[in-house]
Design a protein around this motif. Structure first.
Motif, PDB file in Angstrom:
ATOM      1  N   LEU A  22       0.799  -1.211  -0.139  1.00  0.00           N
ATOM      2  CA  LEU A  22       0.100  -0.136  -0.021  1.00  0.00           C
ATOM      3  C   LEU A  22       0.918   1.191   0.229  1.00  0.00           C
ATOM      4  CD1 LEU A  22      -2.916   1.223   0.014  1.00  0.00           C
ATOM      5  CD2 LEU A  22      -2.605   1.278   2.778  1.00  0.00           C
ATOM      6  N   LEU A  23       1.915   1.428   0.728  1.00  0.00           N
ATOM      7  CA  LEU A  23       2.982   2.467   1.021  1.00  0.00           C
ATOM      8  C   LEU A  23       3.723   2.696  -0.362  1.00  0.00           C
ATOM      9  CD1 LEU A  23       4.312   2.168   4.441  1.00  0.00           C
ATOM     10  CD2 LEU A  23       2.655   3.658   3.506  1.00  0.00           C
ATOM     11  N   MET A  24       4.066   1.377  -0.874  1.00  0.00           N
ATOM     12  CA  MET A  24       4.642   1.609  -2.169  1.00  0.00           C
ATOM     13  C   MET A  24       3.608   2.096  -3.486  1.00  0.00           C
ATOM     14  SD  MET A  24       6.959  -1.966  -2.400  1.00  0.00           S
ATOM     15  CE  MET A  24       7.260  -1.642  -4.134  1.00  0.00           C
ATOM     16  N   ALA A  25       2.380   1.678  -3.377  1.00  0.00           N
ATOM     17  CA  ALA A  25       1.392   2.305  -4.421  1.00  0.00           C
ATOM     18  C   ALA A  25       1.275   3.635  -4.194  1.00  0.00           C
ATOM     19  CB  ALA A  25       0.273   1.492  -4.453  1.00  0.00           C
ATOM     20  N   ILE A  26       1.094   4.163  -2.984  1.00  0.00           N
ATOM     21  CA  ILE A  26       0.969   5.626  -2.666  1.00  0.00           C
ATOM     22  C   ILE A  26       2.255   6.301  -3.080  1.00  0.00           C
ATOM     23  CG2 ILE A  26       0.759   7.369  -0.839  1.00  0.00           C
ATOM     24  CD1 ILE A  26      -0.730   5.201   0.814  1.00  0.00           C
ATOM     25  N   VAL A  27       3.372   5.978  -2.809  1.00  0.00           N
ATOM     26  CA  VAL A  27       4.549   6.590  -3.388  1.00  0.00           C
ATOM     27  C   VAL A  27       4.869   6.527  -4.789  1.00  0.00           C
ATOM     28  CG1 VAL A  27       7.254   6.511  -3.174  1.00  0.00           C
ATOM     29  CG2 VAL A  27       5.928   6.234  -1.001  1.00  0.00           C
ATOM     30  N   GLY A  28       4.322   5.451  -5.383  1.00  0.00           N
ATOM     31  CA  GLY A  28       4.427   5.349  -7.052  1.00  0.00           C
ATOM     32  C   GLY A  28       3.489   6.337  -7.507  1.00  0.00           C
ATOM     33  N   ALA A  29       2.412   6.393  -6.791  1.00  0.00           N
ATOM     34  CA  ALA A  29       1.229   7.498  -7.499  1.00  0.00           C
ATOM     35  C   ALA A  29       1.676   8.778  -7.207  1.00  0.00           C
ATOM     36  CB  ALA A  29      -0.222   7.235  -6.880  1.00  0.00           C
ATOM     37  N   PHE A  30       2.267   9.369  -6.101  1.00  0.00           N
ATOM     38  CA  PHE A  30       2.761  10.587  -5.732  1.00  0.00           C
ATOM     39  C   PHE A  30       3.731  10.818  -6.771  1.00  0.00           C
ATOM     40  CE2 PHE A  30       5.546  13.458  -3.238  1.00  0.00           C
ATOM     41  CZ  PHE A  30       4.443  14.340  -3.188  1.00  0.00           C
ATOM     42  N   THR A  31       4.684   9.917  -7.104  1.00  0.00           N
ATOM     43  CA  THR A  31       5.906  10.241  -7.829  1.00  0.00           C
ATOM     44  C   THR A  31       5.424  10.334  -9.344  1.00  0.00           C
ATOM     45  OG1 THR A  31       7.267   8.837  -6.501  1.00  0.00           O
ATOM     46  CG2 THR A  31       7.846   9.262  -8.775  1.00  0.00           C
ATOM     47  N   ILE A  34       3.945  13.978  -9.581  1.00  0.00           N
ATOM     48  CA  ILE A  34       4.989  15.003  -9.611  1.00  0.00           C
ATOM     49  C   ILE A  34       5.581  14.980 -10.813  1.00  0.00           C
ATOM     50  CG2 ILE A  34       7.332  15.485  -8.721  1.00  0.00           C
ATOM     51  CD1 ILE A  34       4.963  16.199  -6.931  1.00  0.00           C
ATOM     52  N   VAL A  35       6.009  13.909 -11.562  1.00  0.00           N
ATOM     53  CA  VAL A  35       6.777  13.698 -12.816  1.00  0.00           C
ATOM     54  C   VAL A  35       5.755  14.185 -13.967  1.00  0.00           C
ATOM     55  CG1 VAL A  35       7.664  12.143 -14.718  1.00  0.00           C
ATOM     56  CG2 VAL A  35       8.225  11.925 -12.254  1.00  0.00           C
ATOM     57  N   THR A  36       4.646  13.846 -13.843  1.00  0.00           N
ATOM     58  CA  THR A  36       3.690  14.649 -14.837  1.00  0.00           C
ATOM     59  C   THR A  36       3.647  15.986 -14.779  1.00  0.00           C
ATOM     60  OG1 THR A  36       2.302  12.452 -14.789  1.00  0.00           O
ATOM     61  CG2 THR A  36       1.172  14.391 -15.753  1.00  0.00           C
ATOM     62  N   ILE A  37       3.164  16.616 -13.581  1.00  0.00           N
ATOM     63  CA  ILE A  37       3.370  18.051 -13.600  1.00  0.00           C
ATOM     64  C   ILE A  37       4.588  18.756 -13.992  1.00  0.00           C
ATOM     65  CG2 ILE A  37       3.574  20.063 -11.746  1.00  0.00           C
ATOM     66  CD1 ILE A  37       1.538  18.262 -10.253  1.00  0.00           C
TER      67      ILE A  37
END
Length: 70
Positions: A22-31, A34-37
């Motif tokens: 779950l934490l890895m999924a949250i960090v991946g989505a956040f990353t 950020i990369v898309t922005i």
């Protein structure tokens, strides 16, 4: 007794693995956000800086060419 401890250990392992996933999924989505922005901002900046040049008001005149008829 060994099987009970093994079952408890496997249960704890599964819970910890689920929390880690779950934490890895949250960090991946956040990353990814950020990369898309950053990509969008860089695309906007590159379109303004490295895009087609602005028109300077010069006109191009077509001369008569007897071979092509224009």
């Amino acid at each position: 007794m060994g099987s009970v401890c093994s079952a408890i250990g496997n249960g704890l392992n599964a819970i910890i693995a689920a929390i880690a996933n779950l934490l890895m999924a949250i960090v991946g989505a956040f990353t990814m956000i950020i990369v898309t922005i950053v990509d969008v901002i860089l695309d906007i900046l590159c379109c303004r800086c490295g895009g087609p040049r602005r028109r300077t008001g010069r006109r191009t005149y077509r001369h008569y060419n007897p071979y092509y008829g224009y």
